[in-house]
Every structure is written in C-alpha cells, then in structure tokens.
Design a protein around this motif. Structure first.
Motif, PDB file in Angstrom:
ATOM      1  N   LEU A 185       0.825  -1.201   0.000  1.00 15.18           N
ATOM      2  CA  LEU A 185       0.000   0.000   0.000  1.00 15.18           C
ATOM      3  C   LEU A 185       0.861   1.254   0.000  1.00 15.18           C
ATOM      4  CD1 LEU A 185      -2.904   0.902  -0.025  1.00 15.18           C
ATOM      5  CD2 LEU A 185      -2.897   0.883   2.461  1.00 15.18           C
ATOM      6  N   LEU A 186       1.970   1.204   0.770  1.00 15.44           N
ATOM      7  CA  LEU A 186       2.847   2.375   0.820  1.00 15.44           C
ATOM      8  C   LEU A 186       3.490   2.646  -0.533  1.00 15.44           C
ATOM      9  CD1 LEU A 186       3.894   4.508   2.732  1.00 15.44           C
ATOM     10  CD2 LEU A 186       5.828   3.026   3.255  1.00 15.44           C
ATOM     11  N   GLU A 187       3.815   1.553  -1.243  1.00 13.98           N
ATOM     12  CA  GLU A 187       4.409   1.706  -2.575  1.00 13.98           C
ATOM     13  C   GLU A 187       3.444   2.429  -3.513  1.00 13.98           C
ATOM     14  OE1 GLU A 187       6.102  -1.107  -6.217  1.00 13.98           O
ATOM     15  OE2 GLU A 187       5.435  -1.986  -4.329  1.00 13.98           O
ATOM     16  N   GLN A 188       2.145   2.089  -3.407  1.00 12.10           N
ATOM     17  CA  GLN A 188       1.153   2.750  -4.246  1.00 12.10           C
ATOM     18  C   GLN A 188       0.821   4.145  -3.732  1.00 12.10           C
ATOM     19  OE1 GLN A 188      -2.055  -0.045  -4.065  1.00 12.10           O
ATOM     20  NE2 GLN A 188      -1.229  -1.348  -5.679  1.00 12.10           N
ATOM     21  N   ALA A 189       0.991   4.365  -2.414  1.00  9.78           N
ATOM     22  CA  ALA A 189       0.568   5.633  -1.821  1.00  9.78           C
ATOM     23  C   ALA A 189       1.568   6.763  -2.021  1.00  9.78           C
ATOM     24  CB  ALA A 189       0.322   5.438  -0.330  1.00  9.78           C
ATOM     25  N   MET A 190       2.849   6.426  -2.204  1.00  9.34           N
ATOM     26  CA  MET A 190       3.865   7.470  -2.271  1.00  9.34           C
ATOM     27  C   MET A 190       3.584   8.490  -3.367  1.00  9.34           C
ATOM     28  SD  MET A 190       5.858   7.151   0.242  1.00  9.34           S
ATOM     29  CE  MET A 190       7.194   8.233  -0.230  1.00  9.34           C
ATOM     30  N   PRO A 191       3.290   8.068  -4.594  1.00 13.10           N
ATOM     31  CA  PRO A 191       2.977   9.078  -5.627  1.00 13.10           C
ATOM     32  C   PRO A 191       1.751   9.899  -5.249  1.00 13.10           C
ATOM     33  CG  PRO A 191       3.468   6.955  -6.619  1.00 13.10           C
ATOM     34  CD  PRO A 191       3.337   6.722  -5.148  1.00 13.10           C
ATOM     35  N   MET A 192       0.764   9.220  -4.635  1.00 14.48           N
ATOM     36  CA  MET A 192      -0.453   9.919  -4.246  1.00 14.48           C
ATOM     37  C   MET A 192      -0.158  10.990  -3.205  1.00 14.48           C
ATOM     38  SD  MET A 192      -2.955  10.234  -1.771  1.00 14.48           S
ATOM     39  CE  MET A 192      -2.707   8.766  -0.788  1.00 14.48           C
ATOM     40  N   LEU A 193       0.696  10.673  -2.226  1.00 13.05           N
ATOM     41  CA  LEU A 193       1.068  11.657  -1.221  1.00 13.05           C
ATOM     42  C   LEU A 193       1.766  12.855  -1.865  1.00 13.05           C
ATOM     43  CD1 LEU A 193       2.367   9.401   1.690  1.00 13.05           C
ATOM     44  CD2 LEU A 193       0.280  10.777   1.650  1.00 13.05           C
ATOM     45  N   ILE A 254      -6.042   0.996   8.427  1.00 18.67           N
ATOM     46  CA  ILE A 254      -7.209   0.422   7.739  1.00 18.67           C
ATOM     47  C   ILE A 254      -8.086   1.542   7.172  1.00 18.67           C
ATOM     48  CG2 ILE A 254      -9.337  -0.893   8.081  1.00 18.67           C
ATOM     49  CD1 ILE A 254      -7.836  -2.583  10.134  1.00 18.67           C
ATOM     50  N   ASP A 255      -8.324   2.584   8.013  1.00 17.24           N
ATOM     51  CA  ASP A 255      -9.141   3.711   7.540  1.00 17.24           C
ATOM     52  C   ASP A 255      -8.481   4.401   6.343  1.00 17.24           C
ATOM     53  OD1 ASP A 255     -10.950   3.180   9.496  1.00 17.24           O
ATOM     54  OD2 ASP A 255     -10.207   4.718  10.895  1.00 17.24           O
ATOM     55  N   PHE A 256      -7.155   4.592   6.430  1.00 16.64           N
ATOM     56  CA  PHE A 256      -6.423   5.260   5.348  1.00 16.64           C
ATOM     57  C   PHE A 256      -6.468   4.424   4.073  1.00 16.64           C
ATOM     58  CE2 PHE A 256      -2.284   6.190   3.215  1.00 16.64           C
ATOM     59  CZ  PHE A 256      -2.561   7.482   2.825  1.00 16.64           C
ATOM     60  N   SER A 257      -6.302   3.107   4.247  1.00 15.29           N
ATOM     61  CA  SER A 257      -6.335   2.203   3.096  1.00 15.29           C
ATOM     62  C   SER A 257      -7.703   2.219   2.420  1.00 15.29           C
ATOM     63  CB  SER A 257      -5.998   0.777   3.558  1.00 15.29           C
ATOM     64  OG  SER A 257      -6.165  -0.141   2.500  1.00 15.29           O
ATOM     65  N   GLU A 258      -8.772   2.194   3.241  1.00 13.45           N
ATOM     66  CA  GLU A 258     -10.121   2.220   2.680  1.00 13.45           C
ATOM     67  C   GLU A 258     -10.400   3.555   1.974  1.00 13.45           C
ATOM     68  OE1 GLU A 258     -12.265  -0.250   2.479  1.00 13.45           O
ATOM     69  OE2 GLU A 258     -10.755  -1.552   3.418  1.00 13.45           O
ATOM     70  N   HIS A 263     -11.441   6.386  -3.247  1.00 11.99           N
ATOM     71  CA  HIS A 263     -11.205   7.432  -4.263  1.00 11.99           C
ATOM     72  C   HIS A 263     -10.361   6.930  -5.419  1.00 11.99           C
ATOM     73  CE1 HIS A 263     -13.107  10.608  -1.908  1.00 11.99           C
ATOM     74  NE2 HIS A 263     -12.515  10.084  -0.829  1.00 11.99           N
ATOM     75  N   ASN A 264     -10.175   5.601  -5.523  1.00 14.44           N
ATOM     76  CA  ASN A 264      -9.460   4.974  -6.648  1.00 14.44           C
ATOM     77  C   ASN A 264      -8.050   5.510  -6.767  1.00 14.44           C
ATOM     78  OD1 ASN A 264     -11.757   3.433  -7.455  1.00 14.44           O
ATOM     79  ND2 ASN A 264     -12.605   5.245  -8.469  1.00 14.44           N
ATOM     80  N   LEU A 265      -7.396   5.737  -5.615  1.00 16.22           N
ATOM     81  CA  LEU A 265      -6.016   6.213  -5.648  1.00 16.22           C
ATOM     82  C   LEU A 265      -5.002   5.079  -5.670  1.00 16.22           C
ATOM     83  CD1 LEU A 265      -6.358   9.132  -3.081  1.00 16.22           C
ATOM     84  CD2 LEU A 265      -6.308   9.273  -5.588  1.00 16.22           C
TER      85      LEU A 265
END
Length: 268
Positions: A185-193, A254-258, A263-265
C-alpha cells in the motif's frame, strides 16, 4: 482364614465400611477405622493392602471390623487375630537354632520363589493369591508411580509447547501479513502523497529544499515527497505528519487504506 476373607470381601463390596488393625508385635495401630474406599484408593485393592502388611514383616495382627454410624462407627462382630507367619515356621525356626554350627546352613526358600509351593506349607487359595502377589507389589507400585510422574511431566511440557507454537504462529502471521500489506500500500501511496502535497504547495518549486536533498541517500520518490512537504504551510505539513505517524496503528492504517480505495487512488 475365613474371617480375613470376609473382611476383604466386606471392604471391597461395601467401601463405606471400615476396619481397625493393630500390630500385636508392637501394640501400635496400623490403621484406625479406615474405610474400604480409602484403602482401595491408596493401594489399588483391599488384597494389596493386606499384602503390604505381610511384606512389612509384621507377624501377628488383630482385626476389628466396623460399620459407619453417623459421624462415628460401631463394631461388627468380634475382633479376631491373624498370624502372618505360615504354619510350621515357628517349629522350623526352633529346630534350626539347635543345629550344629558345623553344619552348613542354607538360606530359607521363600514360598513361591525358586519353584516353592505355597500349598505345601498349608496356605489356602486366598492366602496363596495374597502371598503370590506379595513379592512383586513394591516393584509394580514403584513402576506405576514412575510412569505416572513421567506422563504428567510430558503432558505439561506438551501443553507449554502447544501454547508457545500458538503464540508464535499468531504473532508471526499477523506481523508478516501486516508488513506485506503495508509495503504494497505504501508503494502505491507514495505518488499519491506527492500529488496531495503538490496540490497544497505554492506554484513556485522549492529550489533550496530540492538542492539540499540532491546528495541525500533517499530514493527519488522520497526526495520528491520531502521537497513537496517543504513547500506546504506549517498547518498542512503538521496534519500530514500526524497522519504519517499514525499509519503504524492498525485502525488508522485500515481507515487510510479504505479511503485510498474509495477514491481509486490505489489498486483495490
């Protein structure tokens, strides 16, 4: 020996009845008003109890059968005396004491050992059964006690191992699953952040911050995120920092992941 057989039978068939036995060699009580149930629990059987008395070397006992009566007991019949020395033994001992010291004396052969015959010394069937089991009783009891202690120890060790394995499996499984999920999840989240912080950042790039990280050992993605973070106002940066700190908590993660999935991020 009919009286002894009757005592054995009554204590076996009616465990609530009791018996008092006195060692006539010393005048001391062997048991006092002891119930058949207690005897069976301690020795395994009433016969084994009398075998233990015989084995101890006591030669004469007095037996008094008793019946329960409220919190006490009452006599059942008249007390009787039993000689534990086989008939004829006294005469044989006296005769041997008169033998010449020059005559080689052989050790006595115990009944039932070395081919001995219990019947030949005048014992009836019940006495033969008791005497026959007598010599093996201590060994059997010792082996049973040793086996029970070993079984109890192994059972305790086995239970401890089961508990440790359960704890290890639970913790390890949770840790591995959580680590893998967080990493993905962090790997996918970094660009989003990066995009989130860029949205709140001023239009002009933070040239000084980027230059300061040029020689850093951080990955390109992390450098980009840090550079964007430097462009945010303090209030926004503080909120994002608190979010990052709490991502190690299960509920927050869990909340952050959901939220990201909603939002399809990131990939579902």
């Amino acid at each position: 020996m009919k009286q002894l057989n009757n005592t054995i039978q009554r204590l076996t068939n009616h465990p609530n009845k009791s018996v008092t036995i006195i060692n006539l060699d010393t005048g001391e009580k062997i048991v006092c008003n002891k119930k058949g149930s207690a005897i069976i629990e301690e020795f395994g059987s009433v016969e084994a109890f009398f075998e233990s008395i015989y084995q101890s070397g006591i030669t004469k006992i007095r037996i008094a059968d008793r019946n329960p009566s409220g919190t006490s007991s009452t006599p059942e019949g008249e007390p009787y005396t039993i000689s534990l020395v086989p008939p004829g033994t006294e005469a044989q001992t006296e005769a041997k004491s008169k033998e010449s010291v020059l005559e080689e004396k052989k050790p006595p052969i115990m009944p039932g050992l070395n081919g001995g015959d219990y019947g030949s010394i005048g014992l009836n069937a019940a006495q033969i059964d008791i005497a026959g089991k007598l010599y093996d009783y201590p060994r059997v009891v010792s082996e049973l006690q040793s086996a029970k202690a070993k079984a109890d120890r192994l059972e305790s060790e086995n239970q401890e191992l089961k508990t440790k394995l359960l704890i290890n499996d639970t913790l390890e499984g949770k840790s591995v699953a959580k680590t893998e999920a967080n990493a993905k999840l962090l790997e996918q989240a970094m660009p989003m952040l990066g995009m989130i912080m860029q949205k709140f950042a001023p239009v002009a790039p933070a040239v000084e911050a980027a230059a300061g990280l040029a020689g850093s050992s951080l990955s390109a993605t992390k450098q980009q995120v840090v550079a964007l973070l430097a462009q945010l106002d303090d209030s926004t940066a503080l909120h994002l920092g608190k979010l990052i700190e709490k991502l190690s908590d299960d509920d927050v993660w869990i909340d952050f992941s959901e939220l990201m999935k909603k939002h399809n991020l990131v990939d579902a």
